[in-house]
Enzyme design. Structure first.
Site, PDB file in Angstrom:
ATOM      1  N   CYS A  10       0.838  -1.192   0.000  1.00  0.00           N
ATOM      2  CA  CYS A  10       0.000   0.000   0.000  1.00  0.00           C
ATOM      3  C   CYS A  10       0.880   1.253   0.000  1.00  0.00           C
ATOM      4  O   CYS A  10       1.801   1.377   0.818  1.00  0.00           O
ATOM      5  CB  CYS A  10      -0.895  -0.021   1.243  1.00  0.00           C
ATOM      6  SG  CYS A  10      -1.786   1.501   1.553  1.00  0.00           S
ATOM      7  N   ASP A  11       0.609   2.179  -0.893  1.00  0.00           N
ATOM      8  CA  ASP A  11       1.397   3.406  -0.977  1.00  0.00           C
ATOM      9  C   ASP A  11       1.321   4.236   0.302  1.00  0.00           C
ATOM     10  O   ASP A  11       2.320   4.823   0.723  1.00  0.00           O
ATOM     11  CB  ASP A  11       0.944   4.258  -2.168  1.00  0.00           C
ATOM     12  CG  ASP A  11       1.345   3.649  -3.495  1.00  0.00           C
ATOM     13  OD1 ASP A  11       2.297   2.837  -3.526  1.00  0.00           O
ATOM     14  OD2 ASP A  11       0.703   3.985  -4.510  1.00  0.00           O
TER      15      ASP A  11
END
Length: 114
Positions: A10-11
């Site tokens: 996940c960024d």
């Protein structure tokens, strides 16, 4: 001890990890997919945060739900969905000083870890 809950690709998780590391905040990372998700933890987090804040309605997993599932959301159904599909949990969740925090904001982290 600070614990970050989420999934590693996940960024937002990556940004939060970078912030913690650049500010020398020690933490453990709990990967929902690898480490699992305990019903008791989910209930505790929901009690502190609320199911509405835990549920990520912008993700692909939520969008893939049927319209009926979306229309009939309540605490019980949301918790069942979050347990079945941990990717629907907003990320990251931070547990530190006996409190839960959802999402990442450099300003909020500066306040939390001051």
């Amino acid at each position: 001890m600070t614990i970050m809950f989420g999934i590693p690709n996940c960024d937002t998780i990556k940004k939060a990890k970078m912030w913690l590391e650049s500010h020398n905040v020690e933490y453990q990372f709990h990967n929902y997919r690898k480490d699992g998700l305990e019903t008791q933890w989910l209930a505790e987090a929901e009690s502190a945060i609320g199911w509405e804040k835990l549920l990520n309605k912008r993700g692909t997993t939520f969008r893939a739900l049927s319209q009926e599932q979306k229309d009939n959301l309540n605490r019980e159904s949301a918790l069942a969905l979050l347990e079945a599909f941990p990717a629907m949990i907003k990320r990251p969740i931070i547990f530190t000083n006996d409190q839960y925090y959802v999402g990442f904001s450099a300003e909020e982290y500066a306040r939390i870890f001051a």
